[in-house]
Write an enzyme that holds these catalytic residues in place. Structure first.
Site, mmCIF file in Angstrom:
data_model
loop_
_atom_site.group_PDB
_atom_site.id
_atom_site.type_symbol
_atom_site.label_atom_id
_atom_site.label_comp_id
_atom_site.label_asym_id
_atom_site.label_seq_id
_atom_site.Cartn_x
_atom_site.Cartn_y
_atom_site.Cartn_z
ATOM 1 N N CYS A 243 83.257 108.207 -20.884
ATOM 2 C CA CYS A 243 83.608 109.069 -19.689
ATOM 3 C C CYS A 243 82.439 108.872 -18.740
ATOM 4 C CB CYS A 243 83.905 110.464 -19.725
ATOM 5 S SG CYS A 243 82.735 111.569 -20.501
ATOM 6 N N HIS A 291 83.253 116.536 -20.319
ATOM 7 C CA HIS A 291 84.068 115.456 -19.539
ATOM 8 C C HIS A 291 83.921 115.207 -18.282
ATOM 9 C CE1 HIS A 291 87.104 112.268 -19.845
ATOM 10 N NE2 HIS A 291 87.897 112.793 -18.939
ATOM 11 N N HIS A 303 89.673 108.043 -15.219
ATOM 12 C CA HIS A 303 88.524 108.375 -16.409
ATOM 13 C C HIS A 303 88.656 107.513 -17.375
ATOM 14 C CE1 HIS A 303 91.361 111.141 -18.632
ATOM 15 N NE2 HIS A 303 92.143 110.405 -17.764
#
Length: 329
Positions: A243, A291, A303
């Protein structure tokens, strides 16, 4: 040559009309074909490359215009009291001259002789002479300063008028090019819809939602280009991404350096609210934060979710409830 009977000729003419009609129907109408999204994006890039320098020129000229107008106000503030001082001094000089004329110089001299000592007459005359000279010098000095500011004001006003005209011209040209970009953006959205471009669960539609050459938009474009790449823990490409590796590479495209660590990226740039999100902003999830995704417009993100998955588009609330929004740069 054998002549064709009238009935048969009529039948043949009917058949030819039918064939001609079918031929017209079968000919593709290229003019109505929807151009590919990539073609429109190329046109948007071309228009943006014209628009961006123009915007920079406009910003520069508009700034000069604001500065000149502010300077004019300062000069006006200095000029007004100087004009008043000169007018007051001139009125005093006029009053003194009028008084001297009414009394007459012999009467003035007689008054000085009668009321003063003969030995002090010379001193009084010298004093009056010095007073007159000093007042003349003061009036002349103030008038000179007034004229200096008046000249500055005149020159600056002329320059400001020219800058204002250029400012208006650039604003008009900027608006014209922006209108072209907006029209192309509408065509782009139509093209995506017409071509059915959504790579299943990976790409949900136009990515990014808007298309321009602004820094955040270009970072988002880079992330969109990487859709379909596999998630690889600890990787920042080129074969795969996690990520924070994805967002790091996306923003590196526009010269913004981000650490390959979500905990550091959440401190980059400045905080923004959900209602003020712009394409390219970073969205963070988890507590503690673990994240990060990049916003691509219309409530969508790109993502790298987790091992076994791929870089993809998703609704911004799909990974969970966002806990922070940041704008790098």
């Amino acid at each position: 040559m054998k002549r064709i009977g009238a009935p048969r000729a009529a039948v043949l003419r009917s058949l030819l009309c039918v064939v001609a009609a079918i031929g017209v129907v079968l000919v593709p109408t290229a003019a109505n074909a929807t151009p590919a999204p990539s073609t429109i994006e190329k046109q948007i890039d071309e228009q943006w490359n014209k628009l961006e320098p123009l915007i920079e020129q406009y910003n520069k000229v508009h700034g000069e215009l604001g500065s000149n107008r502010a300077q004019l106000k300062k000069i006006d503030k200095k000029l007004a009291p100087l004009e008043l001082e000169v007018d007051l001094a001139m009125s005093q000089v006029g009053a003194m001259a009028s008084d001297a004329y009414m009394r007459g110089s012999p009467g003035a001299l007689e008054s000085m002789v009668v009321t003063g000592s003969p030995t002090g007459l010379t001193e009084k005359l010298m004093f009056l002479d010095q007073l007159a000279r000093r007042q003349q010098q003061e009036v002349a000095g103030v008038a000179k300063l007034r004229d200096k500011y008046a000249k500055q004001k005149s020159d600056l006003a002329t320059l400001t008028d020219a800058v204002a005209a250029r400012d208006k011209d650039l604003a008009t040209r900027k608006d014209q090019i922006q209108k072209k970009v907006d029209d192309l953006q509408e065509l782009r959205i139509e093209a995506y819809g017409a071509s059915g471009v959504d790579d299943g669960p990976l790409k949900l539609g136009p990515c990014p939602a808007t298309y321009s050459q602004e820094a955040g938009n270009r970072a988002a474009q880079k992330a969109c280009d990487l859709i379909g790449k596999p998630y690889i823990f600890g990787s920042a490409g080129p074969t795969g991404y996690d990520c924070s590796g994805l967002t790091q590479v996306a923003w590196r495209t526009v010269g913004v350096s981000l650490s390959h660590y979500t905990g550091s990226q959440i401190g980059a740039g400045r905080s923004v609210s959900r209602s003020n999100l712009k394409v390219g902003d970073l969205i963070f999830y988890g507590s503690p934060v673990h994240h990060v995704a990049i916003y691509v417009g219309d409530g969508k993100i790109v993502h790298a979710p987790h091992t076994g998955d791929y870089v993809r588009m998703a609704d911004m609330d799909r990974p969970g409830t966002p806990v922070a929004y940041r704008r790098p740069g």
